[in-house]
Design an enzyme around this catalytic site. Sequence first.
Site, PDB file in Angstrom:
ATOM      1  N   GLU B  49       0.808  -1.232   0.000  1.00 48.48           N
ATOM      2  CA  GLU B  49       0.000   0.000   0.000  1.00 48.48           C
ATOM      3  C   GLU B  49       0.841   1.282   0.000  1.00 48.48           C
ATOM      4  O   GLU B  49       0.461   2.274   0.620  1.00 48.48           O
ATOM      5  CB  GLU B  49      -1.004   0.012   1.166  1.00 48.48           C
ATOM      6  CG  GLU B  49      -2.149  -0.956   0.919  1.00 48.48           C
ATOM      7  CD  GLU B  49      -3.452  -0.561   1.626  1.00 48.48           C
ATOM      8  OE1 GLU B  49      -3.575   0.584   2.082  1.00 48.48           O
ATOM      9  OE2 GLU B  49      -4.352  -1.407   1.680  1.00 48.48           O
ATOM     10  N   HIS B 237      -2.524  -0.865   9.740  1.00 44.32           N
ATOM     11  CA  HIS B 237      -2.168  -2.278   9.895  1.00 44.32           C
ATOM     12  C   HIS B 237      -0.994  -2.363  10.869  1.00 44.32           C
ATOM     13  O   HIS B 237      -0.263  -1.396  11.047  1.00 44.32           O
ATOM     14  CB  HIS B 237      -1.722  -2.888   8.562  1.00 44.32           C
ATOM     15  CG  HIS B 237      -2.840  -3.131   7.598  1.00 44.32           C
ATOM     16  ND1 HIS B 237      -3.570  -2.120   7.031  1.00 44.32           N
ATOM     17  CD2 HIS B 237      -3.357  -4.278   7.103  1.00 44.32           C
ATOM     18  CE1 HIS B 237      -4.488  -2.639   6.221  1.00 44.32           C
ATOM     19  NE2 HIS B 237      -4.375  -3.941   6.244  1.00 44.32           N
TER      20      HIS B 237
END
Lengths: 388, 388
Positions: B49, B237
């Site tokens: 990401e 995350h």
Amino acid sequence: MKPNFTLRLRVFNLNCWGIPYLSKHRADRVKRLGDFLNMESFDLALLEEVWSEQDFQDLRQKLLPTYPAAHYFRSGIIGSGLCVFSKHPIQEFTQHVFTLNGYPYMIHHGDWFCGKAVGLLVLHLSGLVLNAYVTHLHAEYNRQKDVYLAHRVAQAWELAQFIHHTSKKADMVLLCGDLNLHPKDLGCRLLKEWTGLCDAYLETRDFKAVSGLYISCKTFKTTTGHDPHSGTPLSDHEALMATLCVRHSPPQHTSSHSHGPAERSALISVLREAWTELDQGMAQALWWATITGYVIGLGLLLLALLCALAVGGGIREVAILLWTPSVGLVLGAGAVYLFHVQEAKGLCRARAELQHVLGRAREAQDLSPESQPALQPGRQEGDRAEEQ
Amino acid sequence: MKPNFTLRLRVFNLNCWGIPYLSKHRADRVKRLGDFLNMESFDLALLEEVWSEQDFQDLRQKLLPTYPAAHYFRSGIIGSGLCVFSKHPIQEFTQHVFTLNGYPYMIHHGDWFCGKAVGLLVLHLSGLVLNAYVTHLHAEYNRQKDVYLAHRVAQAWELAQFIHHTSKKADMVLLCGDLNLHPKDLGCRLLKEWTGLCDAYLETRDFKAVSGLYISCKTFKTTTGHDPHSGTPLSDHEALMATLCVRHSPPQHTSSHSHGPAERSALISVLREAWTELDQGMAQALWWATITGYVIGLGLLLLALLCALAVGGGIREVAILLWTPSVGLVLGAGAVYLFHVQEAKGLCRARAELQHVLGRAREAQDLSPESQPALQPGRQEGDRAEEQ
């Protein structure tokens, strides 16, 4: 493997020209192809442009006794057109679909809809591992002004990388298919220099094999407008038939792929050429993205103007009538814009991979005692190799 | 390699949540991530990401002294979001973009535009070949009713096949990334059973290594909402940090991937489950293709009717006004139709590959002396395994 061991491998390859409704005498040609393959009983028959899965199924039924193993490689909207029939069990198979394959708006060329790919088959023959690849690269519609050149070079690179990374433990590597490349074309040279593969047509004695194996091409035949048994052609392409002979190699015959100074400078030269081609393709893709970006902007301005006109009265009917074509313009340009953005990314990715290999080949050249200072100029891309 | 040889490998993995304009405190988090990576000096840092290439370039500049090698994997329209920083030279790299990755019309989910992929890095460490893979599979938006399940299973299969075919000569295989899978999920089990990889989180002692090597996971840490040195989180995350220890293996410790009867029946069971999932996905894709086919037909009928009305007079203005939305309907439905046709082809391709592996695993089971007749029922897919 015994010292006097010999393995004979009979291979058939044909671009079948199997476009439903368009290719002439298709049903008849498929039937005759099946008869021919059954009669000849090759070890491996690799076919391209079998666009109709029904044609594959018909061939499969017919060839089942002679070729118990078969696979049809599915991809894209229409398919890859690739399939294979084998006398020997297929141990493993997989495929890689090429990232770039023409333009969706070039509908009359149709390549984009096909999902062109490379298929891999792993076979075990007499204790040796054979990796057989079948592929079909983007067609060449105009050799003088080839707008698909960058895509075909990117495909050749992806193909070379796929073979390079999946064949590391293979004893023999065989690539068949329709590359849409002449032997001296950039894509063909790139493929040969990076994988170490040799052209059976040009060099029938040196195939890629691990050290200790020696592969020669004993017979190499092509059809010449008609199949060998009936008078009429099997396809608009010629078929290739080769008998390969795998033997234990005496040390002087070892033809394993090694990068000596000569091979290395050939590799560097072809990598630089491909780098330039991909770079130009990328510039072209970004140019299209910019143009369509402007079109989107203009379309949005037009829409705003139409809204103002429709609200303000005046030529209301005309404004309403023009509204939907303008929305269409914005959406269409948006789709083309997104396509070219991903095209530029795909070309950039191939260029970065190439650049890395180029950088490492140059390092090896600089370190080797035979390094030739004559090859030092023109390092501009190599210097950027670490910027990936 | 000496018998008392030990190689320590410190690995970092993080899904960075780096969406331009949308992810909170992105610039600050990227800066702190760079500081943290520099301070810790891992052997390998794998990130997901990182959607903005500028973020990668900023990190690249900052990390250059500690991590001289780096690569950003480009693909799709937005990109794969994957990148890697390495203390050791990267010998080779390539990538494979997943065939299926969600739906273009699910714009709010956005996965389709990303071009999710798996990146491969080949590193040579103390004479051993390490294949490191970094990937990011399709997100899971609703675990109870997951419309992307078939796509994620197909991605897990493609990932497993890519690792299987590219790691045959590797001494060590390391897979990092954001799989969007729980340890017991089908995709995760499929991946583990087919590649022989082990989960460092669950089984810190058995990693995939060739016979003669023994890899254990010495330390395994995750962040818990904040990075270890500053109070605020690095991402939405958690980061993973592992120290892997590679040693010469005494024979009893050899953890090379072998298919004994227990492993084989586990493989067969997970392959059957995945086969069913892909089959259902295919049925769904074909259902959508059929529905959109009908919509295209209806749209064409409507267009014909509108033409007749416009020519015949009567409600001419209404007919002209409805003309463009109808064309839009036909074109839109056409695009969705084509998309689902290629989706069905992609799922069919993964199913055929699975089916082949399933067929071979069953043959091996039938031939092995320990074959268990209890596993014989439910062969319905196996019997069709040769129909690929």
